[in-house]
Motif scaffolding. Sequence first.
Motif, PDB file in Angstrom:
ATOM      1  N   ASN A 146     -44.955   3.163   1.112  1.00 21.20           N
ATOM      2  CA  ASN A 146     -45.445   2.044   1.914  1.00 21.20           C
ATOM      3  C   ASN A 146     -44.910   2.425   3.304  1.00 21.20           C
ATOM      4  O   ASN A 146     -43.870   2.554   3.789  1.00 21.20           O
ATOM      5  CB  ASN A 146     -44.820   0.870   1.480  1.00 21.20           C
ATOM      6  N   ILE A 147     -46.053   2.583   4.260  1.00 28.91           N
ATOM      7  CA  ILE A 147     -46.047   3.074   5.468  1.00 28.91           C
ATOM      8  C   ILE A 147     -45.584   2.019   6.320  1.00 28.91           C
ATOM      9  O   ILE A 147     -45.408   2.367   7.801  1.00 28.91           O
ATOM     10  CB  ILE A 147     -47.121   3.897   5.951  1.00 28.91           C
ATOM     11  N   LEU A 148     -45.692   0.892   6.184  1.00 30.73           N
ATOM     12  CA  LEU A 148     -45.416  -0.444   7.074  1.00 30.73           C
ATOM     13  C   LEU A 148     -46.832  -0.647   7.848  1.00 30.73           C
ATOM     14  O   LEU A 148     -46.772   0.172   8.693  1.00 30.73           O
ATOM     15  CB  LEU A 148     -44.337  -0.470   7.732  1.00 30.73           C
ATOM     16  N   ALA A 149     -47.599  -1.650   7.640  1.00 27.70           N
ATOM     17  CA  ALA A 149     -48.804  -1.961   8.115  1.00 27.70           C
ATOM     18  C   ALA A 149     -48.400  -2.289   9.545  1.00 27.70           C
ATOM     19  O   ALA A 149     -47.285  -2.598   9.986  1.00 27.70           O
ATOM     20  CB  ALA A 149     -49.403  -3.134   7.547  1.00 27.70           C
ATOM     21  N   PRO A 180     -42.936  -8.962   7.292  1.00 28.19           N
ATOM     22  CA  PRO A 180     -43.000  -7.652   6.569  1.00 28.19           C
ATOM     23  C   PRO A 180     -43.195  -7.772   5.115  1.00 28.19           C
ATOM     24  O   PRO A 180     -43.157  -8.970   4.544  1.00 28.19           O
ATOM     25  CB  PRO A 180     -41.359  -7.475   6.735  1.00 28.19           C
ATOM     26  N   SER A 181     -43.883  -6.828   4.355  1.00 31.26           N
ATOM     27  CA  SER A 181     -44.179  -7.564   2.882  1.00 31.26           C
ATOM     28  C   SER A 181     -43.268  -7.056   1.840  1.00 31.26           C
ATOM     29  O   SER A 181     -43.355  -7.420   1.056  1.00 31.26           O
ATOM     30  CB  SER A 181     -45.499  -6.709   2.634  1.00 31.26           C
ATOM     31  N   ASP A 182     -42.203  -6.146   2.225  1.00 30.20           N
ATOM     32  CA  ASP A 182     -41.125  -6.059   1.242  1.00 30.20           C
ATOM     33  C   ASP A 182     -39.736  -5.601   2.073  1.00 30.20           C
ATOM     34  O   ASP A 182     -39.743  -5.797   3.081  1.00 30.20           O
ATOM     35  CB  ASP A 182     -41.623  -4.908   0.306  1.00 30.20           C
ATOM     36  N   SER A 235     -40.136   3.269   8.416  1.00 32.50           N
ATOM     37  CA  SER A 235     -40.955   2.481   7.713  1.00 32.50           C
ATOM     38  C   SER A 235     -39.738   1.622   6.997  1.00 32.50           C
ATOM     39  O   SER A 235     -38.249   2.019   7.255  1.00 32.50           O
ATOM     40  CB  SER A 235     -41.740   2.856   6.271  1.00 32.50           C
ATOM     41  N   ASP A 236     -40.027   0.451   6.212  1.00 33.49           N
ATOM     42  CA  ASP A 236     -38.930  -0.342   5.789  1.00 33.49           C
ATOM     43  C   ASP A 236     -38.688   0.038   4.248  1.00 33.49           C
ATOM     44  O   ASP A 236     -38.081  -0.548   3.496  1.00 33.49           O
ATOM     45  CB  ASP A 236     -39.274  -1.858   5.748  1.00 33.49           C
ATOM     46  N   HIS A 237     -39.528   0.838   3.961  1.00 32.46           N
ATOM     47  CA  HIS A 237     -39.564   1.608   2.560  1.00 32.46           C
ATOM     48  C   HIS A 237     -39.173   3.121   2.660  1.00 32.46           C
ATOM     49  O   HIS A 237     -39.475   3.902   3.492  1.00 32.46           O
ATOM     50  CB  HIS A 237     -40.729   1.380   1.938  1.00 32.46           C
ATOM     51  N   PHE A 238     -38.272   3.482   1.545  1.00 30.90           N
ATOM     52  CA  PHE A 238     -38.158   4.906   1.433  1.00 30.90           C
ATOM     53  C   PHE A 238     -39.212   5.572   0.808  1.00 30.90           C
ATOM     54  O   PHE A 238     -39.932   5.161  -0.204  1.00 30.90           O
ATOM     55  CB  PHE A 238     -36.790   5.403   0.637  1.00 30.90           C
ATOM     56  N   GLN A 269     -49.401   2.850   0.660  1.00 33.55           N
ATOM     57  CA  GLN A 269     -49.566   1.379   0.665  1.00 33.55           C
ATOM     58  C   GLN A 269     -49.315   0.732   2.173  1.00 33.55           C
ATOM     59  O   GLN A 269     -48.662   1.662   2.986  1.00 33.55           O
ATOM     60  CB  GLN A 269     -48.565   0.733  -0.239  1.00 33.55           C
ATOM     61  N   GLU A 270     -50.039  -0.124   2.600  1.00 33.03           N
ATOM     62  CA  GLU A 270     -49.978  -0.864   3.891  1.00 33.03           C
ATOM     63  C   GLU A 270     -50.661   0.030   4.733  1.00 33.03           C
ATOM     64  O   GLU A 270     -50.184   0.394   5.888  1.00 33.03           O
ATOM     65  CB  GLU A 270     -48.467  -1.216   4.418  1.00 33.03           C
ATOM     66  N   LEU A 271     -51.640   0.742   4.304  1.00 34.48           N
ATOM     67  CA  LEU A 271     -52.481   1.537   5.355  1.00 34.48           C
ATOM     68  C   LEU A 271     -53.472   0.702   5.965  1.00 34.48           C
ATOM     69  O   LEU A 271     -53.934  -0.068   5.581  1.00 34.48           O
ATOM     70  CB  LEU A 271     -53.416   2.658   4.097  1.00 34.48           C
TER      71      LEU A 271
END
Length: 413
Positions: A62-65, A1-3, A387-390, A141-143
Motif C-alpha cells: 500500500n503506497i499511501l494515496a 489514512p486508510s490503515d 508509506s504507513d505500510h511495510f 494499493q492506494e494507487l
Amino acid sequence: PSDCAAAAAPAPDVAPATGDVGDAPAPAVPAAVAAFSRSWAEAPAGGRPSEGEQSLRVVSLNILADCLTRGSDGPSQGPRPCPELFTEPDVGGVAYENGVKPDGPMNFTFRCPSDLLSWKRRWPMLKQLILDQEPDVIGLQELDLARECSFSSSNPGGLLRPGAAQGLVGHGKDVLKDLEEAGFDGVLARKKGPATDGVGLFWRRSRLQGYGSSMTWTLAGSVHVAVAQRLRLLPASGGDADICFLAVCTHFKAGLTPEIENFRARQADALMRCLSSHRDVLLMADLNAHPRPFTAPPPPGKEEVVTVEPKTYQMLTKSFRSAYAEVLEKESDFTCWGGLADKECRGTFDYVLMRGSMFEPRRVLFMPPAEEVLRIPDRLPNADYPSDHFLLSADISISATPAVAAATPSSVP
C-alpha cells in the motif's frame, strides 16, 4: 489514512533483505530508504525451489494515496513512548494520545511534516523499495488514479502496453511509466464513486505473459474493487510446461470497528464468489483486517474499548493459504503502524495469499523489530520511509501439475 499497523518479534538470523535468491550481491540501499532492518525468513522445508520448480518473487505494498498524505505543519516531535495497548507484540487497534476522546472529531493528520510527504519526494523512495526486491509480480494499493484513467477505448482487452502512461492523469502515470521502463506490464482499476485511488497489478514481461481481458470486480456494492489478470509463466530454459494462474490485487474498506469488520466480511464473500471458478489464484491484498482479535475505540458516549473478533481473514483463509503464515507459522505481528497527530493505529492488514497446489512459499521478508519503529516518533510514514505500510515480499515456488500443464489458456486458471 486508510490503515495502520502493530508490534514485532525478533528477526531471525537470515539472508539480506534485498537482491535475488541467487548468490549475486544484494544491491545497496541508500540511507533514504533504509530506515528499518529487514531480513529473510525461510520456510521449514527450505528457501529454494525444488527440482522442476520455478520461483516467483511477489511484492505487495500500500503506497499511501497522495490524497491521504496530510502531514503536520511543524517539525517532528519526539520521543514518544510505546502506547500501553501495543506493549504486547501482536495486538492491533487504535491507541489515542492522553486526553484525546475517541468520540471527538476525527483527525487524519500524520505526525510526519507535510513537506516530507510530497509525491515528488515519496515516489522515488517507493519505486526503489519495490524495484530493489527484483519482483516478478507486484500488487499496489492506494494507487492515485484519476477518472481519465480508462483504457477501454484504445485497449479493450485491458492490458497496458508500452507508452500507455502518456494518457494517464494523476500520479498513476508516474508509476506506470517507471514500471514499464523497468520491464513490467500491468493493469489498473480505480475505485468507484468520487475516490481517486485504486489498485494496480504488474508482472515482469520477461517471465510472465498476460492473456485474455483483465477483470475488475466491485466488492459488495462498495467503492472498493479488485483487479484480476490471467498470467502465463514463460517456460524456463529447456522447459515446456504451460503454467497459468490468476493474479489478483485488492484493497478492502478501512476502519477498526465491529460494523466495519462485518462489512469487510461481506467484501470477502463477494471476492470469493468472483473467484469461485478459478482454481489457481495469487492474491495480493490490503484487507484492512487483523487476523487476531483487535481493540476498537469505544462507541460514542462509552468509555470501555471494544474487542473485535476477526471475520474477514478467517473467511478468506478457508480457501486461501497465507505465504507469511506458512513460512513464519503465524501472521506477522504487524504490517502497518500509522503515526497520527492524536493516535497510533497498527495491525496486520497486508497479505500475500495463494490458492492451488502449484504454489509453495519458500521465504518471506520479515517485518522489522517493533523497537525500530518505536525509535521514530513519527512511526509511519516518516522522513526515511514513504508509506504507513511495510512492503511484503515472498519467494513462491510454482510448478505445473499434470492438469495444469495439459490445460489450455482458455481453461486455466
